[in-house]
Structure formats: C-alpha cells, structure tokens
Design a protein around this motif. Sequence first.
Motif, mmCIF file in Angstrom:
data_model
loop_
_atom_site.group_PDB
_atom_site.id
_atom_site.type_symbol
_atom_site.label_atom_id
_atom_site.label_comp_id
_atom_site.label_asym_id
_atom_site.label_seq_id
_atom_site.Cartn_x
_atom_site.Cartn_y
_atom_site.Cartn_z
ATOM 1 N N TYR A 106 44.015 43.012 52.175
ATOM 2 C CA TYR A 106 45.348 42.868 52.784
ATOM 3 C C TYR A 106 45.822 44.162 53.436
ATOM 4 C CZ TYR A 106 45.863 38.518 50.081
ATOM 5 O OH TYR A 106 45.700 37.281 49.542
ATOM 6 N N THR A 107 45.480 45.281 52.815
ATOM 7 C CA THR A 107 45.927 46.573 53.344
ATOM 8 C C THR A 107 44.921 47.178 54.316
ATOM 9 O OG1 THR A 107 44.982 47.752 51.443
ATOM 10 C CG2 THR A 107 47.309 47.093 51.293
ATOM 11 N N THR A 108 43.888 46.453 54.616
ATOM 12 C CA THR A 108 42.799 46.899 55.483
ATOM 13 C C THR A 108 42.247 48.263 55.058
ATOM 14 O OG1 THR A 108 44.280 47.841 57.167
ATOM 15 C CG2 THR A 108 43.592 45.542 57.460
ATOM 16 N N SER A 109 42.104 48.423 53.758
ATOM 17 C CA SER A 109 41.528 49.656 53.211
ATOM 18 C C SER A 109 40.008 49.547 53.269
ATOM 19 C CB SER A 109 41.992 49.859 51.760
ATOM 20 O OG SER A 109 43.385 49.968 51.686
ATOM 21 N N VAL A 110 39.440 50.017 54.363
ATOM 22 C CA VAL A 110 38.009 49.854 54.576
ATOM 23 C C VAL A 110 37.208 51.127 54.292
ATOM 24 C CG1 VAL A 110 38.246 47.933 56.189
ATOM 25 C CG2 VAL A 110 38.253 50.287 57.052
ATOM 26 N N THR A 111 37.891 52.203 53.987
ATOM 27 C CA THR A 111 37.192 53.427 53.599
ATOM 28 C C THR A 111 37.593 53.765 52.171
ATOM 29 O OG1 THR A 111 38.944 54.953 54.316
ATOM 30 C CG2 THR A 111 37.292 54.302 55.976
ATOM 31 N N ILE A 112 36.756 54.539 51.520
ATOM 32 C CA ILE A 112 37.062 54.932 50.137
ATOM 33 C C ILE A 112 38.381 55.693 50.088
ATOM 34 C CG2 ILE A 112 36.303 56.366 48.208
ATOM 35 C CD1 ILE A 112 33.458 55.437 48.795
ATOM 36 N N LYS A 113 38.626 56.542 51.081
ATOM 37 C CA LYS A 113 39.886 57.302 51.109
ATOM 38 C C LYS A 113 41.088 56.363 51.052
ATOM 39 C CE LYS A 113 42.718 60.148 54.153
ATOM 40 N NZ LYS A 113 42.819 60.757 55.483
ATOM 41 N N TYR A 114 41.092 55.339 51.911
ATOM 42 C CA TYR A 114 42.230 54.422 51.931
ATOM 43 C C TYR A 114 42.250 53.517 50.702
ATOM 44 C CZ TYR A 114 43.337 56.122 56.538
ATOM 45 O OH TYR A 114 43.684 56.931 57.584
ATOM 46 N N GLY A 115 41.078 53.238 50.152
ATOM 47 C CA GLY A 115 41.025 52.486 48.903
ATOM 48 C C GLY A 115 41.653 53.263 47.757
ATOM 49 N N LEU A 116 41.392 54.552 47.697
ATOM 50 C CA LEU A 116 41.984 55.396 46.650
ATOM 51 C C LEU A 116 43.493 55.498 46.824
ATOM 52 C CD1 LEU A 116 39.342 58.275 46.444
ATOM 53 C CD2 LEU A 116 39.534 56.230 45.001
ATOM 54 N N ILE A 117 43.936 55.604 48.059
ATOM 55 C CA ILE A 117 45.380 55.647 48.324
ATOM 56 C C ILE A 117 46.038 54.332 47.900
ATOM 57 C CG2 ILE A 117 47.115 55.732 50.164
ATOM 58 C CD1 ILE A 117 45.189 57.737 51.620
ATOM 59 N N THR A 118 45.416 53.215 48.258
ATOM 60 C CA THR A 118 45.955 51.910 47.864
ATOM 61 C C THR A 118 46.002 51.788 46.344
ATOM 62 O OG1 THR A 118 45.148 50.877 49.890
ATOM 63 C CG2 THR A 118 45.602 49.410 48.032
ATOM 64 N N SER A 119 44.937 52.212 45.678
ATOM 65 C CA SER A 119 44.900 52.169 44.211
ATOM 66 C C SER A 119 46.020 53.005 43.605
ATOM 67 C CB SER A 119 43.569 52.693 43.695
ATOM 68 O OG SER A 119 42.536 51.841 44.083
ATOM 69 N N PHE A 120 46.224 54.176 44.167
ATOM 70 C CA PHE A 120 47.285 55.035 43.650
ATOM 71 C C PHE A 120 48.643 54.343 43.756
ATOM 72 C CE2 PHE A 120 50.758 57.994 44.488
ATOM 73 C CZ PHE A 120 50.762 58.702 43.292
ATOM 74 N N TRP A 121 48.959 53.752 44.906
ATOM 75 C CA TRP A 121 50.267 53.111 45.088
ATOM 76 C C TRP A 121 50.411 51.870 44.208
ATOM 77 C CZ3 TRP A 121 53.882 56.050 46.499
ATOM 78 C CH2 TRP A 121 53.676 57.068 47.424
ATOM 79 N N LEU A 122 49.328 51.122 44.042
ATOM 80 C CA LEU A 122 49.381 49.974 43.129
ATOM 81 C C LEU A 122 49.648 50.440 41.700
ATOM 82 C CD1 LEU A 122 46.449 47.803 44.486
ATOM 83 C CD2 LEU A 122 48.898 47.262 44.573
ATOM 84 N N TRP A 123 48.961 51.500 41.304
ATOM 85 C CA TRP A 123 49.165 52.069 39.963
ATOM 86 C C TRP A 123 50.601 52.563 39.811
ATOM 87 C CZ3 TRP A 123 50.389 57.211 38.902
ATOM 88 C CH2 TRP A 123 50.399 57.563 37.557
ATOM 89 N N LEU A 124 51.074 53.323 40.777
ATOM 90 C CA LEU A 124 52.415 53.900 40.691
ATOM 91 C C LEU A 124 53.498 52.824 40.721
ATOM 92 C CD1 LEU A 124 53.975 56.587 40.522
ATOM 93 C CD2 LEU A 124 54.068 56.562 43.024
ATOM 94 N N GLY A 125 53.290 51.790 41.491
ATOM 95 C CA GLY A 125 54.311 50.763 41.640
ATOM 96 C C GLY A 125 54.297 49.691 40.578
ATOM 97 N N PHE A 126 53.153 49.448 39.941
ATOM 98 C CA PHE A 126 53.053 48.344 38.996
ATOM 99 C C PHE A 126 52.664 48.786 37.583
ATOM 100 C CE2 PHE A 126 52.408 46.380 43.146
ATOM 101 C CZ PHE A 126 53.388 45.404 43.113
#
Length: 143
Positions: free
Chosen positions: A78-98
């Motif tokens: 959904y977030t179009t995280s196609v690189t590890i860098k963007y995957g880590l950023i997405t993971s961080f925000w999911l962790w921080l928000g939920f």
Amino acid sequence: MEILIPVNYWAVLVCGVAAMVLGSFWYGPLFGKVWMKWSGITEKDIKETQKQGMVWRYILNFVGSLAMAYILAHFLEYTTSVTIKYGLITSFWLWLGFIAPISLGGVLWENKPFKLYFLNNAYNLIILMVMSAILISWPVVVA
C-alpha cells in the motif's frame, strides 16, 4: 471493487520463523534473565508454565507472527515500499503508531517498569524491520 495484493507466502513463512528465532534469542540468552526480573517472573513460574504445556503457546505465537508478516506485506504494498530503506521507514511508523502506544498500557495500568516496555518494544521494532527486509527482498512471483 476487489483489491488483490500479491503476497509471497514463502516470505511470510520465513518471517514467522525469523520472529521465533529472534524471540528465542532475545528472551533467552540475550535478555532472558533481565526480562524475567523486570516482568516479575521467577524460575518457578517458568517451570509451572512448562508443565502446563508450551507447545500451544509457541504455536499461537507463531500464528501471530505469520499474521503480522502477512498484514505487513499488505502495508508495504500500500505504501509502495519497494526498497529496504522505505520498508524500514514504514516499519518504524507502524511500530510508532500502533505497537508502541498500545503496549504502553502494560506500564501505565499493570505497573510494569518502563525498562520492560523498552525491552519488549525494541524487540517489536527489530522484528518488524527484519520482516520488512525479508518481504521486500523476496519478490512475489506472479504466475
């Protein structure tokens, strides 16, 4: 309208195994004694839990890890995280928000120490990031 998200089920399975391996290391030789102390768990408690049967606990934990990896695969898409860098950023925000806010209840209402909160949430953040790296590195093969 149906939205089909391609998910690599082998990668999800590897994520589940990775969570179990990392968890056994994290809550075993790395921080096991500290976790027990901060949780208020004794060796006697552990032995009693083992007598009650550990298999179902491990199975349910593994199923939870599989569910987390499967949903994370959707978020990465959904977030179009196609690189590890963007995957880590997405993971961080999911962790921080939920995860971080929800698990705060253990400190606020169960009188657990903040040290335990940080220990458990460090594991949660790391496993989310490991799962993201696995899911992004292992492409989906569409037949």
